[in-house]
Design a protein around this motif. Structure first.
Motif, short mmCIF file in Angstrom:
data_model
loop_
_atom_site.label_atom_id
_atom_site.label_comp_id
_atom_site.label_asym_id
_atom_site.label_seq_id
_atom_site.Cartn_x
_atom_site.Cartn_y
_atom_site.Cartn_z
N GLY A 167 0.77 -1.23 0.00
CA GLY A 167 0.00 0.00 0.00
C GLY A 167 0.80 1.27 0.00
O GLY A 167 0.26 2.35 0.26
N GLY A 174 -0.65 3.88 -2.08
CA GLY A 174 -1.73 4.62 -1.41
C GLY A 174 -1.20 5.66 -0.44
O GLY A 174 -1.75 6.76 -0.34
N ASN A 199 -1.62 1.92 6.07
CA ASN A 199 -2.92 1.28 5.94
C ASN A 199 -2.95 -0.04 6.71
O ASN A 199 -1.91 -0.67 6.92
N PRO A 218 -5.21 -3.50 6.57
CA PRO A 218 -6.26 -4.45 6.21
C PRO A 218 -6.74 -5.22 7.43
O PRO A 218 -5.93 -5.57 8.30
N PHE A 221 -12.89 -0.05 8.52
CA PHE A 221 -12.70 0.99 7.53
C PHE A 221 -12.72 2.38 8.18
O PHE A 221 -13.64 2.71 8.94
N GLN A 227 -8.53 -0.18 6.59
CA GLN A 227 -9.11 -0.12 5.25
C GLN A 227 -10.13 -1.22 5.01
O GLN A 227 -10.54 -1.46 3.88
N PHE A 242 -4.64 -1.78 -2.16
CA PHE A 242 -4.99 -0.62 -1.33
C PHE A 242 -6.43 -0.21 -1.61
O PHE A 242 -6.87 -0.19 -2.77
N ASN A 243 -7.16 0.16 -0.56
CA ASN A 243 -8.54 0.62 -0.70
C ASN A 243 -8.52 2.13 -0.94
O ASN A 243 -8.26 2.91 -0.03
N ASP A 244 -8.82 2.54 -2.16
CA ASP A 244 -8.75 3.97 -2.52
C ASP A 244 -9.72 4.83 -1.70
O ASP A 244 -9.51 6.05 -1.60
N GLU A 245 -10.74 4.24 -1.12
CA GLU A 245 -11.73 5.03 -0.39
C GLU A 245 -11.18 5.60 0.92
O GLU A 245 -11.77 6.52 1.49
N ILE A 246 -10.04 5.06 1.41
CA ILE A 246 -9.48 5.63 2.64
C ILE A 246 -8.54 6.80 2.36
O ILE A 246 -8.14 7.51 3.29
#
Length: 389
Positions: free
Chosen positions: A103, A106, A164, A166, A170, A351, A364-368
Motif C-alpha cells: 500500500g 496509497g 494502511n 487491512p 474501515f 481499510q 490498497f482501498n482507494d476510499e481511505i
C-alpha cells in the motif's frame, strides 16, 4: 469534523495517482519512475521548495505557511515488494515480479492529496516538510534520509506517518504511546562437523543433530530468560543441510529473526544466543559461529505526540473510530529512524476487509485516501495554527 471537503473533491485525483503508481512498482532505493511522478505533481501544486535525490530517489518538499513557526514533517513511503501480483485489476503491475503489496502507492497518494490542499490553503504557520521515502521494505531508506541530514537541514521539529491496515475497521485510526512496532534483527548460525556415511555415524561429527538441539535451546530464551512482561519473538525460519539420505553432511546453516521492543531485552538475546550456540556446539563436538545482524530499531511513538495525533484523528473519524491504546505489533518499520531523531507518531488507518499486506492479492482501498489526506492536513493546521486564528 469529517473528511475535508476540498480533499473529498480530490478523491478521483488521488485514485488516479495511486493506480498509476500501482502500475510502476519499484524496489528499494531505485524508485526512479515513482519519484519523477511525485516530483511532477509537486511542481504542479506549487511547492515552495522541492529537494530531489535524497537517499537516491527520495524527495523532501517544503510548503511555507503564514508567518514564522516550526517545521512539521509528514512522511510517505514509495517502494514496492518483489512479489508477482495476483489481483487481476486492470491497473496491475507492469513490472514483472514486483508489486505494491503493502500500500505504499496509497500512502504516496494520500500525502500528495494533503500536499495539494496545504499548498492551496496555507492555513498554518511555519512550514511543512513532505517526506517521500524510498526503501522502507528493505534498504532502510528512512535511515539513509536521516543520515543525509533531513531532520537538521529542514529543521523538522516533529514527524508523523500513516500505514494502511487491512482487517481493521474501515476509516479507523489505531495508535499508542511508546513502542508500536518492533525491532527486526536477523541471526545466522553456521555449524561445521565431520561428514561421513550415514550407516557409520560414529565415524562422523553430525551437524544436523547439533542444529536441532540449538534450535530447541534458542526457544528457552523466550521461556526462561525473558521477563514475562517483556515482548520477545525468536523464530527459526531456515535450516539448510545435506543432499541425500545416506550421507551425514559436513555443515548446517540456521537462519531466523528476533523481534523486540526494548534494547535491554535485545542485548540479553544476543548474549544468550552466543552462549547457547557455543555451549551446544561444544556438547556435540562441532564448531559453530553466530552472526547477529541488527535491523530496524523499534518504532516508538512520543506519548504526547501520539495523544495529539489521536485527538486530530477523532475529529476526522469520530471518537468511536480511534483506538489510542492499540496493541503493538511485532512487525517492523523504518520510520523508526525518524522517530529516534524527532518526536512524533505512527498510526494505522483501517481499510476494511481484504487480503493482508505482503500478499499477492493485496490491494490498497482507494476510499481511505481522503481520510488519510484529511488527517495529515488537519494535523498540520492543529499543530501549527496561524497566529490569531
Amino acid at each position: 469534523m469529517p473528511v475535508v471537503n476540498r480533499i473529498a473533491d480530490m478523491s478521483a485525483d488521488m485514485t488516479a495517482w495511486r493506480r498509476h503508481l500501482h502500475t510502476i512498482p519499484e524496489l528499494g532505493l531505485e524508485c526512479h519512475k515513482t519519484s519523477a511522478f511525485v516530483a511532477e505533481r509537486l511542481r504542479e501544486f506549487g511547492m515552495d521548495e522541492i529537494h530531489e535525490g535524497i537517499a537516491k530517489t527520495g524527495i523532501v518538499a517544503i510548503i511555507n505557511g503564514q508567518g514564522a513557526g516550526p517545521t512539521i514533517g509528514l512522511r510517505a513511503d514509495m517502494d514496492a515488494l518483489p512479489i508477482e501480483e495476483e489481483t487481476g485489476v486492470d491497473y496491475a503491475s507492469t513490472h514483472p515480479g514486483k508489486m505494491h503489496a503493502c500500500g505504499h502507492d496509497g500512502h504516496t497518494a494520500m500525502l500528495l492529496g494533503a500536499a495539494k490542499y496545504l499548498a492551496e490553503t496555507r492555513n498554518f504557520s511555519g512550514r511543512v516538510a513532505l517526506i517521500f521515502q524510498p526503501a522502507e521494505e528493505f534498504g532502510g531508506g528512512g535511515e539513509v534520509m536521516v543520515e543525509e541530514g533531513i531532520m537538521t537541514t529542514f529543521d523538522i521539529a516533529q514527524v508523523y506517518a500513516i500505514h494502511n491496515a487491512p482487517g481493521k475497521d474501515f476509516g479507523s485510526f489505531n495508535t499508542c504511546a511508546g513502542p508500536i512496532m518492533a525491532a527486526a534483527d536477523t541471526f545466522s548460525i553456521h555449524i561445521e562437523g565431520k561428514g561421513g556415511h550415514a550407516a557409520r555415524p560414529h565415524d562422523s561429527v553430525d551437524p544436523v543433530v547439533a542444529a536441532c538441539s540449538i534450535v530447541q535451546a534458542l526457544q528457552t530464551i523466550v521461556s526462561r530468560n525473558r521477563n514475562p512482561r517483556d515482548s520477545l519473538v525468536i523464530s527459526t525460519t531456515q535450516i539448510h543441510t545435506g543432499t541425500t539420505d545416506n550421507v551425514i553432511p559436513e555443515t548446517c546453516y540456521i537462519n531466523g529473526t528476533v523481534r523486540t521492543f526494548d534494547k535491554a531485552v535485545q542485548a540479553m538475546v544476543v548474549q544468550r544466543m552466543e552462549e547457547i550456540v557455543q555451549g551446544q556446539a561444544a556438547s556435540f563436538g562441532v564448531k559453530a559461529r553466530l552472526e547477529f545482524e541488527f535491523g530496524y530499531p523499534p518504532t516508538v511513538n512520543d506519548a504526547d505526540k501520539a495523544a495529539f495525533a489521536a485527538h486530530v484523528a477523532r475529529e476526522i473519524a469520530g471518537d468511536g473510530a480511534v483506538n489510542s491504546a492499540t496493541e503493538p505489533v511485532m512487525g517492523a518499520e523504518d520510520f523508526s529512524y525518524m522517530l529516534e531523531k524527532r518526536p512524533g507518531a505512527y498510526l494505522m488507518l483501517g481499510q476494511g476487509e481484504g487480503a493482508g499486506v505482503h500478499h499477492p492479492k493485496y490491494n490498497f482501498n482507494d476510499e481511505i485516501a481522503p481520510i488519510g489526506a484529511s488527517f495529515f492536513a488537519r494535523l498540520v493546521e492543529h499543530a501549527q495554527p496561524v497566529s490569531g486564528a
